[in-house]
Design a protein around this motif. Sequence first.
Motif, PDB file in Angstrom:
ATOM      1  N   VAL A 119       0.847  -1.187   0.000  1.00 31.04           N
ATOM      2  CA  VAL A 119       0.000   0.000   0.000  1.00 31.04           C
ATOM      3  C   VAL A 119       0.889   1.245   0.000  1.00 31.04           C
ATOM      4  O   VAL A 119       1.990   1.226   0.545  1.00 31.04           O
ATOM      5  N   PHE A 120       0.424   2.300  -0.686  1.00 30.85           N
ATOM      6  CA  PHE A 120       1.108   3.579  -0.581  1.00 30.85           C
ATOM      7  C   PHE A 120       0.088   4.701  -0.639  1.00 30.85           C
ATOM      8  O   PHE A 120      -0.982   4.578  -1.214  1.00 30.85           O
ATOM      9  N   GLU A 121       0.417   5.797   0.026  1.00 31.89           N
ATOM     10  CA  GLU A 121      -0.468   6.942   0.156  1.00 31.89           C
ATOM     11  C   GLU A 121      -0.313   7.871  -1.044  1.00 31.89           C
ATOM     12  O   GLU A 121       0.769   8.007  -1.601  1.00 31.89           O
ATOM     13  N   LEU A 122      -1.407   8.500  -1.429  1.00 34.11           N
ATOM     14  CA  LEU A 122      -1.389   9.512  -2.487  1.00 34.11           C
ATOM     15  C   LEU A 122      -1.916  10.818  -1.935  1.00 34.11           C
ATOM     16  O   LEU A 122      -2.929  10.853  -1.249  1.00 34.11           O
ATOM     17  N   LEU A 123      -1.221  11.902  -2.237  1.00 34.22           N
ATOM     18  CA  LEU A 123      -1.654  13.238  -1.836  1.00 34.22           C
ATOM     19  C   LEU A 123      -1.656  14.151  -3.046  1.00 34.22           C
ATOM     20  O   LEU A 123      -0.843  13.988  -3.960  1.00 34.22           O
ATOM     21  N   PRO A 124      -2.540  15.149  -3.061  1.00 37.79           N
ATOM     22  CA  PRO A 124      -2.468  16.136  -4.137  1.00 37.79           C
ATOM     23  C   PRO A 124      -1.156  16.907  -4.006  1.00 37.79           C
ATOM     24  O   PRO A 124      -0.678  17.144  -2.899  1.00 37.79           O
ATOM     25  N   ALA A 125      -0.586  17.302  -5.113  1.00 37.87           N
ATOM     26  CA  ALA A 125       0.701  18.002  -5.095  1.00 37.87           C
ATOM     27  C   ALA A 125       0.573  19.409  -4.525  1.00 37.87           C
ATOM     28  O   ALA A 125       1.566  20.028  -4.213  1.00 37.87           O
ATOM     29  N   GLY A 126      -0.616  19.884  -4.372  1.00 38.61           N
ATOM     30  CA  GLY A 126      -0.800  21.224  -3.831  1.00 38.61           C
ATOM     31  C   GLY A 126      -1.261  22.160  -4.921  1.00 38.61           C
ATOM     32  O   GLY A 126      -1.263  21.807  -6.103  1.00 38.61           O
ATOM     33  N   PRO A 127      -1.642  23.338  -4.508  1.00 41.60           N
ATOM     34  CA  PRO A 127      -2.143  24.276  -5.512  1.00 41.60           C
ATOM     35  C   PRO A 127      -1.026  24.725  -6.446  1.00 41.60           C
ATOM     36  O   PRO A 127       0.067  25.039  -6.001  1.00 41.60           O
ATOM     37  N   GLY A 128      -1.321  24.698  -7.698  1.00 40.14           N
ATOM     38  CA  GLY A 128      -0.359  25.163  -8.690  1.00 40.14           C
ATOM     39  C   GLY A 128      -0.687  26.590  -9.061  1.00 40.14           C
ATOM     40  O   GLY A 128      -1.488  27.259  -8.406  1.00 40.14           O
ATOM     41  N   PRO A 129      -0.082  27.078 -10.113  1.00 43.21           N
ATOM     42  CA  PRO A 129      -0.382  28.440 -10.545  1.00 43.21           C
ATOM     43  C   PRO A 129      -1.840  28.523 -10.993  1.00 43.21           C
ATOM     44  O   PRO A 129      -2.363  27.619 -11.630  1.00 43.21           O
ATOM     45  N   VAL A 130      -2.474  29.598 -10.609  1.00 46.32           N
ATOM     46  CA  VAL A 130      -3.877  29.805 -10.943  1.00 46.32           C
ATOM     47  C   VAL A 130      -3.972  30.882 -12.005  1.00 46.32           C
ATOM     48  O   VAL A 130      -3.368  31.943 -11.883  1.00 46.32           O
ATOM     49  N   THR A 131      -4.702  30.583 -13.055  1.00 48.65           N
ATOM     50  CA  THR A 131      -4.931  31.585 -14.087  1.00 48.65           C
ATOM     51  C   THR A 131      -6.410  31.919 -14.115  1.00 48.65           C
ATOM     52  O   THR A 131      -7.260  31.039 -14.012  1.00 48.65           O
TER      53      THR A 131
END
Length: 83
Positions: A49-61
């Motif tokens: 098993v391995f955990e997945l997380l969102p990479a975080g907010p990227g640049p917003v246009t």
Amino acid sequence: MAQIRVMGDDADEVTRVLEALLPLVNACTALVAGQPVELSKRGPGLRVVFELLPAGPGPVTVEQAGPATRTGARTPRRRALPG
């Protein structure tokens, strides 16, 4: 917490799937994968098993949109004032 679990009765097959899957997940810039952990077995095979997380907010246009229009919308009408 989102997780991916790879499990099967054939440990070699699970290992081959992980060898193909982990580089794909790690290449995705939208996700961050945790370290794979081998779980205790309840018989033959392998469970990982391995955990997945969102990479975080990227640049917003932000793009300016034109005025909102609704098809078939009624034009608001005012009631006439009493005379």
